[in-house]
Design a protein around this motif. Structure first.
Motif, PDB file in Angstrom:
ATOM      1  N   PRO A  87     142.945  94.628  43.361  1.00 44.52           N
ATOM      2  CA  PRO A  87     143.906  94.163  44.365  1.00 44.52           C
ATOM      3  C   PRO A  87     145.316  94.699  44.091  1.00 44.52           C
ATOM      4  O   PRO A  87     145.617  95.140  42.980  1.00 44.52           O
ATOM      5  CB  PRO A  87     143.869  92.635  44.215  1.00 44.52           C
ATOM      6  CG  PRO A  87     143.220  92.348  42.912  1.00 44.52           C
ATOM      7  CD  PRO A  87     142.411  93.543  42.532  1.00 44.52           C
ATOM      8  N   VAL A  88     146.150  94.645  45.113  1.00 45.49           N
ATOM      9  CA  VAL A  88     147.545  95.091  44.973  1.00 45.49           C
ATOM     10  C   VAL A  88     148.205  94.327  43.823  1.00 45.49           C
ATOM     11  O   VAL A  88     148.003  93.120  43.669  1.00 45.49           O
ATOM     12  CB  VAL A  88     148.311  94.824  46.292  1.00 45.49           C
ATOM     13  CG1 VAL A  88     149.785  95.154  46.136  1.00 45.49           C
ATOM     14  CG2 VAL A  88     147.693  95.630  47.421  1.00 45.49           C
ATOM     15  N   GLY A  89     148.931  95.054  43.004  1.00 44.30           N
ATOM     16  CA  GLY A  89     149.632  94.410  41.888  1.00 44.30           C
ATOM     17  C   GLY A  89     148.833  94.405  40.606  1.00 44.30           C
ATOM     18  O   GLY A  89     149.343  93.991  39.560  1.00 44.30           O
ATOM     19  N   VAL A  90     147.588  94.860  40.663  1.00 49.86           N
ATOM     20  CA  VAL A  90     146.749  94.929  39.460  1.00 49.86           C
ATOM     21  C   VAL A  90     146.481  96.398  39.126  1.00 49.86           C
ATOM     22  O   VAL A  90     145.902  97.130  39.929  1.00 49.86           O
ATOM     23  CB  VAL A  90     145.403  94.190  39.657  1.00 49.86           C
ATOM     24  CG1 VAL A  90     144.527  94.338  38.417  1.00 49.86           C
ATOM     25  CG2 VAL A  90     145.636  92.725  39.982  1.00 49.86           C
ATOM     26  N   VAL A  91     146.941  96.814  37.969  1.00 47.86           N
ATOM     27  CA  VAL A  91     146.740  98.201  37.537  1.00 47.86           C
ATOM     28  C   VAL A  91     145.708  98.212  36.410  1.00 47.86           C
ATOM     29  O   VAL A  91     145.852  97.479  35.427  1.00 47.86           O
ATOM     30  CB  VAL A  91     148.067  98.813  37.031  1.00 47.86           C
ATOM     31  CG1 VAL A  91     147.836 100.207  36.467  1.00 47.86           C
ATOM     32  CG2 VAL A  91     149.085  98.838  38.149  1.00 47.86           C
ATOM     33  N   ILE A  92     144.675  99.023  36.586  1.00 46.98           N
ATOM     34  CA  ILE A  92     143.638  99.149  35.543  1.00 46.98           C
ATOM     35  C   ILE A  92     143.696 100.562  34.992  1.00 46.98           C
ATOM     36  O   ILE A  92     143.598 101.533  35.742  1.00 46.98           O
ATOM     37  CB  ILE A  92     142.231  98.876  36.109  1.00 46.98           C
ATOM     38  CG1 ILE A  92     142.165  97.456  36.683  1.00 46.98           C
ATOM     39  CG2 ILE A  92     141.166  99.071  35.036  1.00 46.98           C
ATOM     40  CD1 ILE A  92     140.800  97.064  37.244  1.00 46.98           C
ATOM     41  N   SER A  93     143.879 100.670  33.667  1.00 48.47           N
ATOM     42  CA  SER A  93     143.889 102.007  33.054  1.00 48.47           C
ATOM     43  C   SER A  93     142.848 102.070  31.943  1.00 48.47           C
ATOM     44  O   SER A  93     142.600 101.073  31.257  1.00 48.47           O
ATOM     45  CB  SER A  93     145.277 102.332  32.509  1.00 48.47           C
ATOM     46  OG  SER A  93     145.623 101.414  31.507  1.00 48.47           O
ATOM     47  N   LEU A  94     142.276 103.255  31.792  1.00 47.30           N
ATOM     48  CA  LEU A  94     141.251 103.441  30.754  1.00 47.30           C
ATOM     49  C   LEU A  94     141.898 103.622  29.389  1.00 47.30           C
ATOM     50  O   LEU A  94     142.925 104.313  29.267  1.00 47.30           O
ATOM     51  CB  LEU A  94     140.428 104.687  31.050  1.00 47.30           C
ATOM     52  CG  LEU A  94     139.202 104.547  31.952  1.00 47.30           C
ATOM     53  CD1 LEU A  94     138.568 105.916  32.151  1.00 47.30           C
ATOM     54  CD2 LEU A  94     138.185 103.570  31.374  1.00 47.30           C
ATOM     55  N   SER A  95     141.306 103.034  28.365  1.00 47.82           N
ATOM     56  CA  SER A  95     141.815 103.226  27.000  1.00 47.82           C
ATOM     57  C   SER A  95     141.549 104.667  26.563  1.00 47.82           C
ATOM     58  O   SER A  95     140.734 105.362  27.170  1.00 47.82           O
ATOM     59  CB  SER A  95     141.109 102.269  26.032  1.00 47.82           C
ATOM     60  OG  SER A  95     139.802 102.742  25.750  1.00 47.82           O
ATOM     61  N   THR A  96     142.228 105.079  25.514  1.00 50.03           N
ATOM     62  CA  THR A  96     141.915 106.388  24.927  1.00 50.03           C
ATOM     63  C   THR A  96     140.490 106.326  24.373  1.00 50.03           C
ATOM     64  O   THR A  96     139.947 105.242  24.131  1.00 50.03           O
ATOM     65  CB  THR A  96     142.890 106.723  23.782  1.00 50.03           C
ATOM     66  OG1 THR A  96     142.973 105.601  22.908  1.00 50.03           O
ATOM     67  CG2 THR A  96     144.256 107.068  24.304  1.00 50.03           C
ATOM     68  N   SER A  97     139.898 107.493  24.149  1.00 48.56           N
ATOM     69  CA  SER A  97     138.501 107.533  23.727  1.00 48.56           C
ATOM     70  C   SER A  97     138.301 106.836  22.386  1.00 48.56           C
ATOM     71  O   SER A  97     139.042 107.069  21.424  1.00 48.56           O
ATOM     72  CB  SER A  97     138.045 108.986  23.610  1.00 48.56           C
ATOM     73  OG  SER A  97     136.757 109.010  23.035  1.00 48.56           O
ATOM     74  N   LEU A  98     137.271 106.014  22.332  1.00 48.98           N
ATOM     75  CA  LEU A  98     136.975 105.297  21.087  1.00 48.98           C
ATOM     76  C   LEU A  98     136.520 106.254  19.993  1.00 48.98           C
ATOM     77  O   LEU A  98     136.519 105.907  18.814  1.00 48.98           O
ATOM     78  CB  LEU A  98     135.894 104.237  21.338  1.00 48.98           C
ATOM     79  CG  LEU A  98     136.210 103.188  22.412  1.00 48.98           C
ATOM     80  CD1 LEU A  98     135.109 102.137  22.464  1.00 48.98           C
ATOM     81  CD2 LEU A  98     137.568 102.539  22.192  1.00 48.98           C
ATOM     82  N   ALA A  99     136.152 107.488  20.385  1.00 49.51           N
ATOM     83  CA  ALA A  99     135.708 108.481  19.401  1.00 49.51           C
ATOM     84  C   ALA A  99     136.852 108.932  18.493  1.00 49.51           C
ATOM     85  O   ALA A  99     136.621 109.509  17.433  1.00 49.51           O
ATOM     86  CB  ALA A  99     135.107 109.683  20.116  1.00 49.51           C
TER      87      ALA A  99
END
Ligand SMILES: Cc1cc2nc3c(=O)[nH]c(=O)nc-3n(C[C@H](O)[C@H](O)[C@H](O)COP(=O)(O)O)c2cc1C
Length: 190
Positions: free
Chosen positions: A28-40
């Motif tokens: 939804p608007v106002g929610v930003v989802i970002s991927l973490s750096t690689s766990l490797a």
């Protein structure tokens, strides 16, 4: 509201990572989802060994988790367990406590009908031991995922897309509630 997304799969064509990328689009608007750096990038966990060459990667990972309002995990299952790379990453957060009281959601996905239920259960149990605020309302187990995500990583199953949307909203709500409670204890007015 910032949600950090952590995939338990290192595969470039991962269905689990595809679900997290789709969640970022459906948020939804106002929610930003970002991927973490690689766990490797993380070295193998060793208690007390903070001077090793991989220490900057550990510090960066911890900071990503610390800064997030909530954390969204999506994991495959290997031999009835979460992947070792995900457990290793979580072990690094035990002594430093970034997940303590942090709202988290557990998603799992597998080509099998089980939806990686064993990995889901193991990850949920580990997060509880770490005293993360596991949000049951935002949990998802996705079975037969291969037929629901196309080669471009797009969700082709409308029901799944709706489930992702609902789960993200539940996690964001939990993150907002935690933030409001924290701000109240600090006397911060919004
Ligand atoms: C060594 C190995 C063990 C696996 N064990 C399981 C398992 O116990 N349960 C399951 O549902 N899938 C299992 N799988 C299938 C994975 O769920 C599948 O590879 C999945 O696509 C990985 O997720 P990803 O697309 O996000 O990389 C296994 C795959 C491999 C290569």
């Amino acid at each position: 509201m910032h949600i950090l997304a952590i995939s338990g799969s290192l595969r470039a064509a991962s269905s689990n990572t595809a679900l997290l990328r789709a969640a970022a689009v459906l948020a939804p608007v106002g929610v930003v989802i970002s991927l973490s750096t690689s766990l490797a990038e993380l070295p193998y966990f060793q208690p007390g060994n903070y001077d090793e060459p991989g220490a900057p990667a550990v510090a960066a990972f911890r900071e990503q988790v610390r800064r997030a309002d909530a954390v969204l995990f999506c994991t495959p299952e290997y031999v009835f367990s979460m992947p070792g790379v995900l457990k290793n990453a979580l072990e690094w957060l035990v002594p430093s406590g970034e997940l303590y009281h942090k709202p988290v959601a557990v998603w799992s996905a597998s080509p099998s009908t089980t939806g990686a239920d064993q990995a889901h259960a193991g990850l949920t149990a580990m997060l509880r031991v770490m005293e993360a605020a596991v949000n049951e309302g935002a949990a998802l187990q996705v079975g037969q995922v291969s037929g629901k995500v196309n080669a471009q990583g797009e969700i082709t199953d409308k029901e799944l897309a709706e489930s992702l949307r609902t789960a993200v909203a539940a996690l964001a709500q939990a993150g907002n509630t935690t933030n409001s409670a924290y701000q109240a204890t600090q006397g911060i007015q919004t």
